[in-house]
Design an enzyme around this catalytic site. Sequence first.
Site, PDB file in Angstrom:
ATOM      1  N   SER A  27       0.823  -1.222   0.000  1.00  0.00           N
ATOM      2  CA  SER A  27       0.000   0.000   0.000  1.00  0.00           C
ATOM      3  C   SER A  27       0.851   1.263   0.000  1.00  0.00           C
ATOM      4  O   SER A  27       0.322   2.382   0.053  1.00  0.00           O
ATOM      5  CB  SER A  27      -0.931   0.000   1.217  1.00  0.00           C
ATOM      6  OG  SER A  27      -0.189  -0.119   2.411  1.00  0.00           O
ATOM      7  N   ASN A 114      -2.391  -2.165  13.309  1.00  0.00           N
ATOM      8  CA  ASN A 114      -3.845  -1.989  13.292  1.00  0.00           C
ATOM      9  C   ASN A 114      -4.287  -0.741  14.053  1.00  0.00           C
ATOM     10  O   ASN A 114      -5.123   0.028  13.570  1.00  0.00           O
ATOM     11  CB  ASN A 114      -4.532  -3.232  13.869  1.00  0.00           C
ATOM     12  CG  ASN A 114      -4.222  -4.477  13.054  1.00  0.00           C
ATOM     13  OD1 ASN A 114      -3.611  -4.383  11.992  1.00  0.00           O
ATOM     14  ND2 ASN A 114      -4.621  -5.639  13.547  1.00  0.00           N
ATOM     15  N   THR A 159     -38.604  27.026 -11.266  1.00  0.00           N
ATOM     16  CA  THR A 159     -38.897  25.666 -10.808  1.00  0.00           C
ATOM     17  C   THR A 159     -39.075  24.858 -12.087  1.00  0.00           C
ATOM     18  O   THR A 159     -39.546  25.406 -13.104  1.00  0.00           O
ATOM     19  CB  THR A 159     -40.186  25.588  -9.954  1.00  0.00           C
ATOM     20  OG1 THR A 159     -41.282  26.016 -10.762  1.00  0.00           O
ATOM     21  CG2 THR A 159     -40.107  26.459  -8.714  1.00  0.00           C
ATOM     22  N   HIS A 160     -38.678  23.624 -12.070  1.00  0.00           N
ATOM     23  CA  HIS A 160     -38.719  22.777 -13.281  1.00  0.00           C
ATOM     24  C   HIS A 160     -37.940  23.422 -14.420  1.00  0.00           C
ATOM     25  O   HIS A 160     -38.236  23.203 -15.589  1.00  0.00           O
ATOM     26  CB  HIS A 160     -40.163  22.512 -13.731  1.00  0.00           C
ATOM     27  CG  HIS A 160     -41.067  22.074 -12.620  1.00  0.00           C
ATOM     28  ND1 HIS A 160     -41.240  20.754 -12.277  1.00  0.00           N
ATOM     29  CD2 HIS A 160     -41.802  22.796 -11.734  1.00  0.00           C
ATOM     30  CE1 HIS A 160     -42.073  20.679 -11.249  1.00  0.00           C
ATOM     31  NE2 HIS A 160     -42.416  21.909 -10.889  1.00  0.00           N
ATOM     32  N   SER A 281     -11.236  25.855 -27.023  1.00  0.00           N
ATOM     33  CA  SER A 281     -11.377  24.620 -27.784  1.00  0.00           C
ATOM     34  C   SER A 281     -10.167  24.464 -28.683  1.00  0.00           C
ATOM     35  O   SER A 281      -9.654  25.440 -29.223  1.00  0.00           O
ATOM     36  CB  SER A 281     -12.664  24.698 -28.614  1.00  0.00           C
ATOM     37  OG  SER A 281     -12.588  23.808 -29.704  1.00  0.00           O
ATOM     38  N   LYS A 287     -14.730  29.346 -29.242  1.00  0.00           N
ATOM     39  CA  LYS A 287     -15.271  28.782 -28.001  1.00  0.00           C
ATOM     40  C   LYS A 287     -14.590  29.281 -26.729  1.00  0.00           C
ATOM     41  O   LYS A 287     -13.386  29.489 -26.688  1.00  0.00           O
ATOM     42  CB  LYS A 287     -15.156  27.251 -28.030  1.00  0.00           C
ATOM     43  CG  LYS A 287     -16.052  26.562 -29.014  1.00  0.00           C
ATOM     44  CD  LYS A 287     -17.534  26.817 -28.788  1.00  0.00           C
ATOM     45  CE  LYS A 287     -18.030  26.176 -27.519  1.00  0.00           C
ATOM     46  NZ  LYS A 287     -17.995  24.717 -27.602  1.00  0.00           N
ATOM     47  N   ASN A 289     -15.167  27.878 -22.851  1.00  0.00           N
ATOM     48  CA  ASN A 289     -15.956  26.830 -22.206  1.00  0.00           C
ATOM     49  C   ASN A 289     -15.870  26.881 -20.675  1.00  0.00           C
ATOM     50  O   ASN A 289     -14.823  27.221 -20.122  1.00  0.00           O
ATOM     51  CB  ASN A 289     -15.481  25.455 -22.687  1.00  0.00           C
ATOM     52  CG  ASN A 289     -15.742  25.255 -24.168  1.00  0.00           C
ATOM     53  OD1 ASN A 289     -16.726  25.767 -24.710  1.00  0.00           O
ATOM     54  ND2 ASN A 289     -14.852  24.537 -24.834  1.00  0.00           N
ATOM     55  N   GLU A 294     -18.045  22.279 -15.339  1.00  0.00           N
ATOM     56  CA  GLU A 294     -18.384  20.930 -15.806  1.00  0.00           C
ATOM     57  C   GLU A 294     -17.636  19.860 -15.012  1.00  0.00           C
ATOM     58  O   GLU A 294     -18.194  18.809 -14.673  1.00  0.00           O
ATOM     59  CB  GLU A 294     -18.044  20.792 -17.289  1.00  0.00           C
ATOM     60  CG  GLU A 294     -18.980  21.609 -18.161  1.00  0.00           C
ATOM     61  CD  GLU A 294     -18.553  21.641 -19.618  1.00  0.00           C
ATOM     62  OE1 GLU A 294     -19.437  21.743 -20.468  1.00  0.00           O
ATOM     63  OE2 GLU A 294     -17.347  21.558 -19.913  1.00  0.00           O
ATOM     64  N   TYR A 321      -9.725  -5.996  12.868  1.00  0.00           N
ATOM     65  CA  TYR A 321      -9.020  -5.567  11.659  1.00  0.00           C
ATOM     66  C   TYR A 321      -9.077  -6.670  10.601  1.00  0.00           C
ATOM     67  O   TYR A 321      -8.884  -7.845  10.889  1.00  0.00           O
ATOM     68  CB  TYR A 321      -7.550  -5.228  11.963  1.00  0.00           C
ATOM     69  CG  TYR A 321      -6.827  -4.785  10.695  1.00  0.00           C
ATOM     70  CD1 TYR A 321      -6.924  -3.477  10.237  1.00  0.00           C
ATOM     71  CD2 TYR A 321      -6.111  -5.699   9.924  1.00  0.00           C
ATOM     72  CE1 TYR A 321      -6.325  -3.084   9.059  1.00  0.00           C
ATOM     73  CE2 TYR A 321      -5.504  -5.306   8.740  1.00  0.00           C
ATOM     74  CZ  TYR A 321      -5.615  -4.001   8.313  1.00  0.00           C
ATOM     75  OH  TYR A 321      -5.026  -3.610   7.143  1.00  0.00           O
ATOM     76  N   GLN A 326      -7.511  -1.764   4.359  1.00  0.00           N
ATOM     77  CA  GLN A 326      -6.478  -0.999   3.644  1.00  0.00           C
ATOM     78  C   GLN A 326      -7.114  -0.202   2.489  1.00  0.00           C
ATOM     79  O   GLN A 326      -6.617   0.846   2.105  1.00  0.00           O
ATOM     80  CB  GLN A 326      -5.411  -1.961   3.109  1.00  0.00           C
ATOM     81  CG  GLN A 326      -4.301  -1.290   2.343  1.00  0.00           C
ATOM     82  CD  GLN A 326      -3.122  -2.228   2.154  1.00  0.00           C
ATOM     83  OE1 GLN A 326      -2.414  -2.521   3.106  1.00  0.00           O
ATOM     84  NE2 GLN A 326      -2.919  -2.719   0.946  1.00  0.00           N
ATOM     85  N   LYS A 329      -8.218   3.923   2.108  1.00  0.00           N
ATOM     86  CA  LYS A 329      -7.411   5.125   1.866  1.00  0.00           C
ATOM     87  C   LYS A 329      -7.614   5.755   0.497  1.00  0.00           C
ATOM     88  O   LYS A 329      -7.753   6.976   0.377  1.00  0.00           O
ATOM     89  CB  LYS A 329      -5.933   4.808   2.065  1.00  0.00           C
ATOM     90  CG  LYS A 329      -5.608   4.608   3.516  1.00  0.00           C
ATOM     91  CD  LYS A 329      -4.252   3.989   3.715  1.00  0.00           C
ATOM     92  CE  LYS A 329      -4.247   3.198   4.997  1.00  0.00           C
ATOM     93  NZ  LYS A 329      -5.159   2.024   5.001  1.00  0.00           N
TER      94      LYS A 329
HETATM   95  N1  ARG Z   1      -1.319  -1.181   5.299  1.00  0.00           N
HETATM   96  C1  ARG Z   1      -2.266  -1.638   6.254  1.00  0.00           C
HETATM   97  C2  ARG Z   1      -3.566  -0.841   6.133  1.00  0.00           C
HETATM   98  O1  ARG Z   1      -3.536   0.181   5.526  1.00  0.00           O
HETATM   99  C3  ARG Z   1      -1.716  -1.446   7.622  1.00  0.00           C
HETATM  100  C4  ARG Z   1      -2.249  -2.380   8.623  1.00  0.00           C
HETATM  101  C5  ARG Z   1      -1.755  -3.751   8.353  1.00  0.00           C
HETATM  102  N2  ARG Z   1      -2.130  -4.652   9.390  1.00  0.00           N
HETATM  103  C6  ARG Z   1      -2.097  -5.961   9.243  1.00  0.00           C
HETATM  104  N3  ARG Z   1      -2.452  -6.676  10.239  1.00  0.00           N
HETATM  105  N4  ARG Z   1      -1.715  -6.516   8.124  1.00  0.00           N
HETATM  106  O2  ARG Z   1      -4.595  -1.184   6.626  1.00  0.00           O
END
Ligand code: ARG
Length: 466
Positions: A27, A114, A159-160, A281, A287, A289, A294, A321, A326, A329
């Site tokens: 990650s 965790n 409205t509408h 454009s 143009k 824009n 948008e 956990y 993961q 994120k």
């Molecule tokens: N990269 C993991 C996450 O974002 C970190 C936690 C990993 N924990 C584990 N027990 N493998 O969640």
Amino acid sequence: MSREARPLWHGRFAEPPAEALTAFTNSLPFDRRLAADDLAGSRAHVAMLARVGLMTDEEAAVVTGALERVEREMAEGTFAFVPTDEDIHTAIERRVTDLAGPAGAKLHTGRSRNDQVALDLRLYVRREGRELVRRVHELQEVLVGRAAEVGDAYLPGYTHLQRAQPVLLAHHLLAHFWAFARDVDRWVDALRRLDVSPLGAGALAGSSLPLDPDHVAAALGFGRRFENSLDAVSDRDFVAEAVFVATLTQIHLSRLGEEIVLWSTEEFGFVRLADAYSTGSSMLPQKKNPDIAELARGSAGRLIGDLAGLLATLKGLPLSYNRDLQGDKEPLFDALDVCGRALPAMAGLLATAEFDTERMQAAADGAASAATDLAERLVQQGVPFREAHATVGALVRQAYERGVALEELVRVEPTLGVEALELLEPGVAVQQRTTPGGGGPLPVQHQLDAARARLAEQAAWLDPET
Ligand code: ARG
């Protein structure tokens, strides 16, 4: 296993990780941006370990020094990642151990990734959430500034998407202001719920070591620590809430964007965008824009996807956990990034846009805009509203069918008569909107005051010192 190829959990394993495993589970490409939060968490953790006697003061000083060095390396871009750094937490711990030796190997005492990642993410959302509020606030300032500046200019309210009743342009702009004010409210509320430190929950169950989670919580500026270690490492409500609030903000930007797109067409002609906030454009030389508007509109779809994906990830997870987490994120970062870029772009667009108030007013001055006022005039004379509505509706229909001006029919309508003609004069209808929160000059003046008071409250929340 060579030392380089050894993951942090090498003790239990006889074989190095397969390449496909690393490629799939790593990650680091996206959680690197938690580096500052991870370092802050580690500093507080080390201070706590020293306080409860799990590290000597000397060891804590060495590890803290190593953490500072890592921070510099990160800032300067000289931090060298190695292939076994599967996430930002392992990368930092590996480097600290390299730098601090045996003392560094104590950094992870009583801690799991965790509770560590749950903490990092809370620190991240706390910081970025505030920054988003700042940007929403700046957009609201533009809306209030423009609303004050356009005075009594008016346009058709729709409205509408059909012309309904004229309202002040200021009223229209401030309508968007209040939607964004609710977004700020939502952030304040979400950040209050987020204000809990999960560090000390360990992998899931706490620890046999004499950890002091309250100390860490206070050191990191949290209002309190977790009550339940299982919940502490499982909970991603704060991520879901942050993504939701950003998504709703983006939806507000999208609706505003849709109006800018419409208003800037030749057909409406209500607004001209500044060159700096328009795009051209590649083929059509004439143009100009409204791409910001948008993209603000289009990105709302993307954020809805972030939110839906995240909620789907969470829905089936047992305590506590699971590695699925993961996946919290990327949607979080994406939603906050996109919304964070859209806000200043839309603020700049609005700050520099030129409103064509003549065209707006001409569009609002059609006699039919005053139809409701005619009916209300009859109500003031004691006619039941339903009857008044039918009378005026019939006049409007005749005007269309016979191709005559509504004025002519009003003039000869015995229940209305010439006195009612004043209601059809340009600019008169909007003056009739006098009730609290309404779209005429009087209530809009009060509304502007309320909006300014609201901005002051928000500013105090953003900068409690001032
Ligand atoms: N990269 C993991 C996450 O974002 C970190 C936690 C990993 N924990 C584990 N027990 N493998 O969640």
